[in-house]
Design an enzyme around this catalytic site. Structure first.
Site, PDB file in Angstrom:
ATOM      1  N   ASP A 223      75.213  20.874  55.676  1.00  0.00           N
ATOM      2  CA  ASP A 223      75.915  21.751  56.613  1.00  0.00           C
ATOM      3  C   ASP A 223      76.802  20.913  57.542  1.00  0.00           C
ATOM      4  O   ASP A 223      78.000  21.175  57.721  1.00  0.00           O
ATOM      5  CB  ASP A 223      74.864  22.528  57.426  1.00  0.00           C
ATOM      6  CG  ASP A 223      75.479  23.666  58.216  1.00  0.00           C
ATOM      7  OD1 ASP A 223      76.677  23.929  58.056  1.00  0.00           O
ATOM      8  OD2 ASP A 223      74.738  24.302  58.996  1.00  0.00           O
TER       9      ASP A 223
ATOM     10  N   TYR B 184      66.246  25.034  57.108  1.00  0.00           N
ATOM     11  CA  TYR B 184      66.817  26.376  57.148  1.00  0.00           C
ATOM     12  C   TYR B 184      65.884  27.446  56.616  1.00  0.00           C
ATOM     13  O   TYR B 184      66.282  28.593  56.465  1.00  0.00           O
ATOM     14  CB  TYR B 184      68.124  26.411  56.344  1.00  0.00           C
ATOM     15  CG  TYR B 184      69.255  25.754  57.068  1.00  0.00           C
ATOM     16  CD1 TYR B 184      69.246  24.380  57.277  1.00  0.00           C
ATOM     17  CD2 TYR B 184      70.321  26.479  57.566  1.00  0.00           C
ATOM     18  CE1 TYR B 184      70.268  23.759  57.954  1.00  0.00           C
ATOM     19  CE2 TYR B 184      71.346  25.866  58.239  1.00  0.00           C
ATOM     20  CZ  TYR B 184      71.319  24.501  58.433  1.00  0.00           C
ATOM     21  OH  TYR B 184      72.331  23.890  59.106  1.00  0.00           O
TER      22      TYR B 184
ATOM     23  N   ASP C   7      73.424   8.762  58.152  1.00  0.00           N
ATOM     24  CA  ASP C   7      74.176   8.242  59.310  1.00  0.00           C
ATOM     25  C   ASP C   7      75.236   7.246  58.859  1.00  0.00           C
ATOM     26  O   ASP C   7      76.367   7.254  59.343  1.00  0.00           O
ATOM     27  CB  ASP C   7      73.242   7.642  60.377  1.00  0.00           C
ATOM     28  CG  ASP C   7      72.061   6.897  59.804  1.00  0.00           C
ATOM     29  OD1 ASP C   7      71.822   6.992  58.591  1.00  0.00           O
ATOM     30  OD2 ASP C   7      71.369   6.198  60.561  1.00  0.00           O
TER      31      ASP C   7
ATOM     32  N   LYS D  56      67.757  10.583  54.340  1.00  0.00           N
ATOM     33  CA  LYS D  56      67.292   9.773  55.476  1.00  0.00           C
ATOM     34  C   LYS D  56      65.848   9.361  55.134  1.00  0.00           C
ATOM     35  O   LYS D  56      64.913   9.536  55.926  1.00  0.00           O
ATOM     36  CB  LYS D  56      67.368  10.621  56.760  1.00  0.00           C
ATOM     37  CG  LYS D  56      67.052   9.888  58.040  1.00  0.00           C
ATOM     38  CD  LYS D  56      68.178   9.008  58.520  1.00  0.00           C
ATOM     39  CE  LYS D  56      67.735   8.189  59.722  1.00  0.00           C
ATOM     40  NZ  LYS D  56      68.677   7.146  60.101  1.00  0.00           N
TER      41      LYS D  56
END
Ligand code: NAD
Length: 360
Positions: A248, A124, A224, A191
């Site tokens: 988000d 972002y 995930d 991740k």
């Protein structure tokens, strides 16, 4: 004592949900002085910029802001007015509690998750290079020189940057929040198996910070896998701390678990400034119709009351909102199984019902 609060009604449905929330907050008997300020479309029309200087002056002076959603103007230089606001004021935490209230339109019961999202960096940051431009060509050459990797020549780039310092302060916030609010567990989400340097840094920093909080259970999980677990067993989760992009996405997923955006409050918090606002946007198609759910904004007001130390008032508003949801007589269309249910009431009628409950 009166609290001076910056009030930004926002765009689209913002003014309606703000008006409903202000009425409920004033019904607590607390004395508020609202310092009205405009941002977004209305500021653009009036001052030629969606983020005028006086808005920042008001937010910095008053420290606490209640804000409606703001439309991102298509033709301005801002990617998002909301992102620009958080960046300029260094509001590094986005706090989004997601809790099921009995009677809410959710298939789950007893969900009580707090999403702590890093708010200032990651993808972002707005560092992007359009493909087939001189900057993208320089980047392609650098990548080839540094790593020998061949990236397709027509690629565009968005840079993901994660720092130790920003990771540290957001994870610390999550643990402090857990401690102060009697929560039992913090889960750091990443991740790092794929993104070894960026998410890897977030993960190792989280592990380091966790050592200072032996009283709070700590675990780490891959984003995930978290999504699958959230949908299967949302009740097993407590405080989640995540880098910006995952935060988000996961906070909207959690809003879905508890019955939708109309019930999801939020806050953007820095060292000494906090802006309280719902997770949802300005839903322009519903603007001016007295139709949408003001409860996400009211519950953001509850977070604000807790932040300024008015815990009793916060509990009264939350309990009145919960009772209105449980009774189901004075709720908006999004809380009904059938969205065209003619018994759904409007935004301001929800405020009337919540105020009535507070007085019972
Ligand atoms: P949105 O959240 O405004 O609306 C998506 C849909 O969610 C709506 O069409 C509606 O069906 C539902 N919804 C949203 N709020 C609701 C409520 N209170 N009650 C009942 N239903 C509700 O998302 P969008 O359409 O993607 O964005 C519209 C604008 O809002 C964009 O300009 C976007 O940039 C902006 N936005 C602002 C913020 C913010 O100010 N923090 C956050 C998100 C989006």
């Amino acid at each position: 004592m009166a609290y001076t609060i910056t009030l930004i009604p926002g765009d689209g449905i913002g003014p309606e949900v703000t008006e409903a929330t202000v009425r409920v907050l004033e019904a607590t008997g607390i004395n508020f002085h609202w310092d009205l300020a405009f941002a977004g479309d209305r500021a653009q029309d009036k001052y030629g910029t969606p983020l005028p200087d006086y808005l920042f002056d008001s937010i910095r002076k008053n420290k606490v802001t209640l804000k409606g959603p703001i439309t991102t103007p298509i033709a301005s230089g801002f990617r998002s007015v909301n992102v620009a606001l958080r960046k300029e004021l260094d509001l590094y935490v986005c706090l989004r509690p997601c809790k099921t209230y009995p009677g809410a339109p959710s298939i789950y019961k007893d969900v009580d998750i707090v999403v702590v999202r890093e708010n200032t960096e990651d993808l972002y940051m707005g560092i992007e290079y359009r493909g087939e431009t001189p900057a993208a060509a320089r980047l392609l050459r650098l990548i080839a020189e540094e790593s020998g990797d061949r990236v397709k020549a027509d690629s565009s780039f968005s840079i993901k940057a994660i720092s130790r310092s920003a990771s540290r302060r957001v994870v610390k916030f999550a643990f402090e929040y857990a401690r102060q609010n009697g929560r039992r567990k913090v889960t750091a989400v990443h991740k790092a198996n794929i993104l070894k340097f960026t998410d890897g840094l977030f993960l190792t920093t989280a592990v380091e910070v966790a050592r200072d909080y032996p009283d709070i259970e700590f675990e780490t999980t891959i984003v995930d896998s978290l999504c699958m677990q959230l949908v299967r067993f949302p009740q097993r989760h407590d405080v989640l701390v995540l880098p910006n992009l995952y935060g988000d996405i996961v906070s909207e997923l959690c809003a879905g678990l508890i019955g939708g955006l109309g019930l999801a409050p939020g806050a953007n918090i820095g060292d000494d400034i906090a802006i309280f606002e719902p997770t949802h946007g300005s839903a322009p198609k519903y603007a001016g119709q007295n139709k949408v759910n003001p409860m996400a904004m009211m519950l953001s007001g509850v977070l604000m009351l807790r932040h300024i130390g008015e815990k009793g008032a916060a509990d009264r508003v939350e309990s009145a909102v919960a009772q209105a949801i449980a009774e189901g007589n004075a709720v908006t269309y999004d809380m009904k199984p059938d969205r065209n249910d003619p018994t759904a009431v409007g935004t301001s009628q929800v405020a009337d019902a919540v105020i009535k409950k507070m007085k019972e």
